[in-house]
Design an enzyme around this catalytic site. Structure first.
Site, PDB file in Angstrom:
ATOM      1  N   SER A 105      33.947 -69.625  85.462  1.00 51.28           N
ATOM      2  CA  SER A 105      32.767 -70.419  85.197  1.00 51.28           C
ATOM      3  C   SER A 105      33.330 -71.713  85.122  1.00 51.28           C
ATOM      4  O   SER A 105      32.575 -72.725  84.594  1.00 51.28           O
ATOM      5  CB  SER A 105      32.215 -70.103  83.923  1.00 51.28           C
ATOM      6  OG  SER A 105      33.032 -69.551  82.813  1.00 51.28           O
TER       7      SER A 105
ATOM      8  N   ASP B  55      40.494 -64.918  85.220  1.00 50.49           N
ATOM      9  CA  ASP B  55      39.832 -64.447  86.391  1.00 50.49           C
ATOM     10  C   ASP B  55      40.347 -64.499  87.828  1.00 50.49           C
ATOM     11  O   ASP B  55      40.819 -65.727  88.132  1.00 50.49           O
ATOM     12  CB  ASP B  55      38.413 -65.386  86.326  1.00 50.49           C
ATOM     13  CG  ASP B  55      37.185 -64.445  85.987  1.00 50.49           C
ATOM     14  OD1 ASP B  55      37.347 -63.423  86.379  1.00 50.49           O
ATOM     15  OD2 ASP B  55      36.180 -65.079  85.795  1.00 50.49           O
TER      16      ASP B  55
ATOM     17  N   GLU C 226      27.473 -58.031  82.385  1.00 53.85           N
ATOM     18  CA  GLU C 226      26.688 -59.116  82.457  1.00 53.85           C
ATOM     19  C   GLU C 226      25.373 -59.126  82.819  1.00 53.85           C
ATOM     20  O   GLU C 226      24.962 -58.242  83.670  1.00 53.85           O
ATOM     21  CB  GLU C 226      27.266 -60.173  83.130  1.00 53.85           C
ATOM     22  CG  GLU C 226      26.592 -61.753  83.410  1.00 53.85           C
ATOM     23  CD  GLU C 226      27.249 -62.780  83.695  1.00 53.85           C
ATOM     24  OE1 GLU C 226      28.519 -62.828  84.134  1.00 53.85           O
ATOM     25  OE2 GLU C 226      26.643 -63.788  83.792  1.00 53.85           O
TER      26      GLU C 226
HETATM   27  O1  KIV Z   1      33.703 -66.820  84.292  1.00 58.44           O
HETATM   28  C1  KIV Z   1      33.020 -66.469  83.251  1.00 58.44           C
HETATM   29  O2  KIV Z   1      33.126 -67.275  82.162  1.00 58.44           O
HETATM   30  C2  KIV Z   1      32.950 -65.051  83.034  1.00 58.44           C
HETATM   31  C3  KIV Z   1      32.147 -64.705  81.808  1.00 58.44           C
HETATM   32  C4  KIV Z   1      30.931 -65.440  82.051  1.00 58.44           C
HETATM   33  C5  KIV Z   1      32.543 -63.301  81.567  1.00 58.44           C
HETATM   34  O3  KIV Z   1      33.329 -64.374  84.030  1.00 58.44           O
END
Ligand code: KIV
Length: 269
Positions: free
Chosen positions: A47, A85, A183
């Site tokens: 994000s 991520d 989510e």
């Molecule tokens: O990228 C992100 O911030 C996420 C959260 C929304 C869990 O994957």
């Protein structure tokens, strides 16, 4: 407050069904330092493409973005488990490509685990990574990286979609994921998933039925204007920042700043 121990992957998994797990995103060292005082887990989420880099979605985020922000967060975090991520395009092609990129995230940032979006279709990849020493947090339900096939950011609210998401959560657990982000799902589905798996479910827009919660830091403090309905704003940083910029600008224009207090005096005459 009792002294906290450094959160590990086994301790995080063992927290299933206990006190709710507190998770937040962070993208800079100082924010990580603040969040670390409370959080069990800090996610360097993709994000960041939207809330830091001004992208319209997360699809343009690269490995280099994740590494740079992951390194910054690791400089600020001490106790929380740090998860980075895997960006779109870095893991879908094959388990081998996913391993190469996940290992790079761990080597170059020093984080403990990676997160990747996907359910049953990603199970072989999750197994490949976990069998080779890379802890994986999975992510099911609304998956922002799938926005083009889904036709947008679509919450899962229809009863006939529930079984598929439960199967996804079970498959990622079976493949070795130590936890799963859930989510944008209806309360009843969140309850069903949480009861169906033995790993902690971390909800975002998924109700208190999950074993823990996560929000994007900039959304939570009111610094990002476009937020989903599930975001509760615990502060209004945008207003505070705008006010500071306005006051600074008017003082500069009026030659009131810098006043004497903010000026070097000569050491000797
Ligand atoms: O990228 C992100 O911030 C996420 C959260 C929304 C869990 O994957």
């Amino acid at each position: 407050m009792p002294k906290r121990k450094k959160m590990t992957v086994p301790a995080f998994t063992a927290a299933k069904g206990g006190k709710p797990l507190v998770c937040l995103t962070a993208y800079t060292a100082h924010v990580a330092h603040i969040v670390d005082e409370q959080a069990d887990m800090i996610l360097v989420g993709d994000s960041l493409g939207m809330v830091i880099h001004g992208m319209p979605n997360t699809l343009g985020v690269t490995m280099e973005h994740m590494i740079m922000h992951g390194q910054a967060v690791m400089r600020g975090a001490e106790k929380a488990l740090v998860v980075v991520d895997m960006p779109f395009g870095s893991f879908e092609e094959s388990p081998e490509v996913a391993f190469r990129n996940a290992a790079r995230l761990i080597k170059e940032t020093g984080c403990t685990a990676v997160k990747l979006e996907g359910g049953r279709e990603m199970a072989p990849t999750i197994r490949h990574l976990t069998n080779r020493g890379i802890p994986v947090m999975a992510h099911v339900g609304l998956m922002p990286q799938q926005m083009n096939t889904a036709g947008g950011f679509k919450a899962v609210r229809e009863k006939d979609q529930f079984d598929e998401v439960v199967k996804d959560a079970q498959a990622v657990e079976e493949a070795g994921a130590f936890s799963v982000v859930v989510e944008g799902v209806a309360v009843r589905l969140a309850n069903k998933i949480t009861k169906s798996v033995g790993i902690p479910t971390i909800g975002i827009g998924a109700s208190v039925e999950c074993d823990g919660q996560i929000l994007v830091f900039e959304d939570m403090i009111g610094l990002f204007p476009r937020v989903p309905t599930f975001v509760k704003r615990y502060g209004n940083m945008e207003e505070m920042m705008r006010d500071a910029v306005e006051r600074y600008s008017s003082e500069v224009r009026a030659r009131k700043f810098p006043s004497d207090d903010y000026t070097y005096k000569m050491k000797t005459d």
